[in-house]
Each structure stands twice: as structure tokens, then as C-alpha cells.
Design an enzyme around this catalytic site. Structure first.
Site, PDB file in Angstrom:
ATOM      1  N   ARG A  53       0.932  -1.221  -0.138  1.00  0.00           N
ATOM      2  CA  ARG A  53      -0.047   0.011   0.139  1.00  0.00           C
ATOM      3  C   ARG A  53       0.839   1.189  -0.170  1.00  0.00           C
ATOM      4  NH1 ARG A  53       2.347   1.918   3.778  1.00  0.00           N
ATOM      5  NH2 ARG A  53       0.953   3.637   4.025  1.00  0.00           N
ATOM      6  N   GLY A  54       0.192   2.592  -0.024  1.00  0.00           N
ATOM      7  CA  GLY A  54       1.159   3.858  -0.256  1.00  0.00           C
ATOM      8  C   GLY A  54       1.135   3.863  -1.742  1.00  0.00           C
ATOM      9  N   ALA A  55       0.861   5.305  -2.018  1.00  0.00           N
ATOM     10  CA  ALA A  55       0.590   5.608  -3.521  1.00  0.00           C
ATOM     11  C   ALA A  55       1.658   5.215  -4.472  1.00  0.00           C
ATOM     12  CB  ALA A  55       0.280   6.894  -3.811  1.00  0.00           C
ATOM     13  N   ARG A  90      -7.912  -0.244  -6.410  1.00  0.00           N
ATOM     14  CA  ARG A  90      -8.280   1.026  -5.202  1.00  0.00           C
ATOM     15  C   ARG A  90      -8.359   2.174  -6.114  1.00  0.00           C
ATOM     16  NH1 ARG A  90      -4.083   1.269  -0.236  1.00  0.00           N
ATOM     17  NH2 ARG A  90      -6.110   2.484   0.477  1.00  0.00           N
ATOM     18  N   GLN A 202      -2.074   2.612  10.295  1.00  0.00           N
ATOM     19  CA  GLN A 202      -0.885   2.802   9.420  1.00  0.00           C
ATOM     20  C   GLN A 202       0.570   3.446  10.083  1.00  0.00           C
ATOM     21  OE1 GLN A 202      -3.673   3.303   7.959  1.00  0.00           O
ATOM     22  NE2 GLN A 202      -3.584   2.610   5.792  1.00  0.00           N
ATOM     23  N   ASP A 243      -1.770  10.914  -1.796  1.00  0.00           N
ATOM     24  CA  ASP A 243      -2.034  10.139  -2.973  1.00  0.00           C
ATOM     25  C   ASP A 243      -2.718  10.678  -4.195  1.00  0.00           C
ATOM     26  OD1 ASP A 243      -2.428   7.206  -1.404  1.00  0.00           O
ATOM     27  OD2 ASP A 243      -2.932   8.638  -0.076  1.00  0.00           O
ATOM     28  N   ASN A 253      -4.851  12.795   0.700  1.00  0.00           N
ATOM     29  CA  ASN A 253      -4.181  11.939   1.444  1.00  0.00           C
ATOM     30  C   ASN A 253      -5.012  11.060   2.348  1.00  0.00           C
ATOM     31  OD1 ASN A 253      -1.344  10.882   2.159  1.00  0.00           O
ATOM     32  ND2 ASN A 253      -1.492  11.894   3.979  1.00  0.00           N
ATOM     33  N   LYS A 254      -4.239  10.345   3.267  1.00  0.00           N
ATOM     34  CA  LYS A 254      -5.257   9.541   4.272  1.00  0.00           C
ATOM     35  C   LYS A 254      -6.060  10.393   5.157  1.00  0.00           C
ATOM     36  CE  LYS A 254      -4.973   6.112   4.587  1.00  0.00           C
ATOM     37  NZ  LYS A 254      -5.921   5.169   3.995  1.00  0.00           N
TER      38      LYS A 254
HETATM   39  O1  MRU Z   1      -4.422   3.343   2.445  1.00  0.00           O
HETATM   40  P1  MRU Z   1      -2.779   3.568   2.269  1.00  0.00           P
HETATM   41  O2  MRU Z   1      -2.107   3.024   3.386  1.00  0.00           O
HETATM   42  O3  MRU Z   1      -2.266   3.348   0.878  1.00  0.00           O
HETATM   43  O4  MRU Z   1      -2.865   5.129   2.349  1.00  0.00           O
HETATM   44  C1  MRU Z   1      -1.634   5.661   2.251  1.00  0.00           C
HETATM   45  C2  MRU Z   1      -1.404   7.166   2.505  1.00  0.00           C
HETATM   46  O5  MRU Z   1      -2.389   7.622   2.674  1.00  0.00           O
HETATM   47  C3  MRU Z   1      -0.108   7.694   2.133  1.00  0.00           C
HETATM   48  O6  MRU Z   1       0.030   8.905   2.991  1.00  0.00           O
HETATM   49  C4  MRU Z   1       0.102   7.958   0.652  1.00  0.00           C
HETATM   50  O7  MRU Z   1      -0.142   7.101  -0.051  1.00  0.00           O
HETATM   51  C5  MRU Z   1       1.577   8.663   0.605  1.00  0.00           C
HETATM   52  S1  MRU Z   1       2.604   7.438   0.479  1.00  0.00           S
HETATM   53  C6  MRU Z   1       4.253   7.753   0.006  1.00  0.00           C
END
Ligand code: MRU
Length: 374
Positions: A53-55, A90, A202, A243, A253-254
Site C-alpha cells: 500500500r502507499g501511492a 483501489r 498505518q 495520494d 491523503n489518508k
Molecule cells: O491506504 P494507504 O495505506 O495506501 O494510504 C497511504 C497514504 O495515504 C500515504 O500517505 C500516501 O499514499 C503517500 S505514500 C508515500
């Protein structure tokens, strides 16, 4: 980054040259497990279930997923099916769509027999570029931390972060964490407040884990404690990831990031967003309306998973039977609350002119709002 003495990345091609290896992030922080992905479906499942996970890592995994798909069947239809399968995993992180466009551009005009190899080459480049990009983000962000540190007379710089925009969310180094690791490695006194980041935690499970492995002093806080800490002057700056960033600098973002930005604004705490350029979506100008916000399963909110005293991993219900539950995964912080965007090309203002000037080759696309979308 290092796990113990071993240099590791979050994703790699296995020695058999026919499969991928990943760190299964759903088992962290209590179990360190490596999982092998052999098919497109394996990659799609790993993204959907958030083993990866993470963009930036979602984009990189998708790129490798196209390689695995083309190894099995290099026909045009198979390529289209693979892209459709991956893009459906996603909706919010734009790096996924970006990587699929890059992969299609790399293979579509090639003879079938060459497609899998060309796909592996391009996916490998995307992974390598991610590492180099995050190092550049680290260098530009380090300057911000150094300036604050210079004013603190040897006292630690207190950075607050939200979710995990660390090396676990990328191929290596992370985005928001890259300046933190570089400052720490340079010996700057530093401390990180890691917001737990309900409902999937996370911050508590991934950011704390990786900061701990690198020896960076940190404190896990409840999400709702961030505003209080800023109000009482305990936070020198906020650095988060992204994201999707729009052409005018609105940042998705999250979930919970927007609330941190509001608290930072109210308490005059610098609020920075670290991102690689594939996270910029020049097709969208205004973020609160046009970015698809993922809604995930209710049980991510109604239950919580952790380790029992005797070391078992257990999931327990925390919400009463019969209660409605909603699980929004992301929110949008308007550009006006952002002190700066830390990118591989420097720290830029969160506005349309600055983004277009920094990434002219990407800014050429006409935003959706300017186009009559059929
Ligand atoms: O749902 P996730 O864990 O994929 O969300 C991740 C985030 O929101 C991060 O802050 C974002 O993807 C940047 S990762 C460098």
C-alpha cells in the site's frame, strides 16, 4: 532501508526471474513476512488487501503486475484485461493509473514476443526512479528541517506525521520520511510524533516500526492528539504524504490529514506535503469535488487487530452489534493550508503556476473541468 543489517526494499523480482517478492504489510509490526506473487491476480489481491500500500508502491506493484500478466499472455486483449483488473483495485492513489499508462506506452507498439521483457524493463525503471525521486525529496526536505534545527539550539526538531508515507509506502526511503531519515543520519536532533491513523493504524503499526528499525526517536499518538500538541507548541512542523495532488495544489491523503492541516493552520505550524511527480494529477484542478475517495469495508472500523499477551494475533470487535459504520479512506486538504510541496524538483508552492512551472511536461494536459467529458 535496513531491516537489522539487511538492506531491503518493499518489492523485488525474485531470483527465479518469474515472480515478485513483497513484504506483507498486513502482518506488521508483529510479524515480518515475505510473500511471493506469481500472477497478475496475486498482484491485484496484494494491492486490494493492502499487503502492499502507499501511492508510489501501489503504482510500482501495478507496473510489475503488467509484466507478470504479459508473461502469461502478451495479446492486446490480455494487456487491456490486466489494466482493467489493476485499476479496479483501489480508486484514490493516482500513481496506479499513472503506472498503467506508462506500462501501456512501453509495450503497446511492440511485437508480442518482446512485450514481457519490455514490461520488466519499464517496471524496473519505475522502481529505480521511485528510489532516486525519494532521495531527492529527502534532500529538499532536509533543508527545511535544518533551518528549523538551526533555530532550536540543539533541541530536537519535533516532526508530526500522519499515516505511513515511509519506505514501506514506496520502493525505498519513503516520501515524508526521506527528509527525516536524512536528518537523523546527519545527526540532527529529531523526534517524530506518529499519528496512529485509524482505522488501519498505518502510523502505529508501520511508521513506528520503520522509524524504530532506523533508530529514529518517535512517539505514537492517538490521531486526536495532534491538534493539542500543536496548540501547546510541541510540534515544529508537519510532513505528510499524498495520494493525489491536483493542478492547483489540493492534496488528497489518508483520512484525517485535513484535520491536521486545520490544526496546523490555526497554530501557525508549517504543514508540508512530500510527493513524487507521478502523484500529481494535472487533469483535476479542484480536489474536494473530483477525486474519487475510497470507502473500505466496515469491519476495518468496527474491529481492531493486535497481539495478545501470549503472542497470538487476534481481531476483536469494538463497535456494538447493529451500529452503522462508515469507512472513508482519504480526505482532501485545500492548497491554502499547505506551506509547501516537497518534490524531487524542490520545494514548491501549492498553486497552479508553481506546479506547472516545476513540471511543464506534465502540466500540458487539459484539466477535466476544461474538457467536455463524454
Ligand atoms: O491506504 P494507504 O495505506 O495506501 O494510504 C497511504 C497514504 O495515504 C500515504 O500517505 C500516501 O499514499 C503517500 S505514500 C508515500
Amino acid at each position: 532501508m535496513k531491516i537489522g543489517a539487511k538492506q531491503m526494499r518493499t518489492i523485488w523480482v525474485e531470483p527465479d526471474g518469474a515472480s515478485l517478492g513483497i513484504i506483507d504489510q498486513t502482518q506488521l509490526p508483529h510479524r515480518f513476512a515475505i510473500v511471493r506473487l506469481e500472477t497478475l491476480e496475486d498482484v491485484a489481491r496484494a494491492i486490494k488487501t493492502m499487503q502492499v500500500r502507499g501511492a508510489p508502491l501501489i503504482g510500482t506493484a501495478a507496473a510489475y503486475g503488467i509484466w507478470l500478466a504479459l508473461r502469461a499472455d502478451a495479446a492486446d486483449e490480455a494487456l487491456e484485461r490486466a489494466c482493467a483488473t489493476l485499476v479496479a483495485t483501489r480508486p484514490t492513489a493516482v500513481n496506479l493509473a499513472w503506472a498503467l499508462e506508462e506500462m501501456q506506452a512501453a509495450v503497446r507498439n511492440r511485437p508480442r514476443a518482446e512485450r514481457a521483457e519490455a514490461a520488466l524493463r519499464r517496471a524496473t525503471e519505475i522502481a529505480q526512479d521511485d528510489v532516486a525521486t525519494n532521495q531527492a525529496i529527502g534532500r529538499h526536505g532536509l533543508e527545511i528541517i535544518e533551518k528549523i534545527s538551526a533555530r532550536k539550539n540543539g533541541k530536537p526538531v519535533n516532526v508530526l506525521t500522519h499515516c505511513n508515507a515511509g519506505w514501506l509506502a514506496t520502493v525505498d526511503w519513503g516520501t515524508a520520511t526521506a527528509p527525516i531519515y536524512m536528518a537523523h543520519d546527519k545527526g540532527l536532533p529529531l523526534h517524530v510524533f506518529a499519528g496512529e491513523t485509524r482505522p488501519r493504524n498505518q502510523g502505529a503499526s508501520l511508521t513506528a516500526w520503520e522509524l524504530g528499525h532506523h533508530g529514529v526517536p518517535h512517539t505514537v499518538i492517538a490521531d486526536n492528539a495532534g491538534g493539542h500538541l500543536m496548540q501547546h507548541g510541541h510540534v515544529d512542523l508537519v510532513i505528510v504524504g499524498a495520494d493525489r495532488v491536483t493542478a492547483q495544489g489540493d492534496v488528497c491523503n489518508k483520512i484525517g490529514t485535513y484535520l491536521k492541516a486545520l490544526a496546523a493552520h490555526d497554530n501557525k505550524v508549517p504543514f508540508y506535503v512530500a510527493l513524487p511527480s507521478p502523484t500529481i494529477d494535472f487533469r483535476i484542478i479542484e480536489g474536494t469535488g473530483d477525486i474519487p475517495i475510497e470507502q473500505r469495508a466496515a469491519d476495518e472500523v468496527s474491529t481492531i487487530t493486535g497481539k495478545t499477551k501470549d503472542g497470538r494475533i487476534e481481531t476483536v470487535q469494538i463497535v456494538p452489534d447493529g451500529s452503522q459504520v462508515a469507512n472513508y479512506g482519504f480526505d482532501v486538504t485545500p492548497a491554502r493550508f499547505i506551506s509547501g510541496l516537497i518534490t524531487e524538483r524542490g520545494v514548491i508552492a501549492a498553486n497552479r503556476a508553481a506546479l506547472a512551472q516545476a513540471f511543464p511536461e506534465r502540466a500540458e494536459v487539459r484539466p477535466k473541468s476544461d474538457r467536455r467529458i463524454s
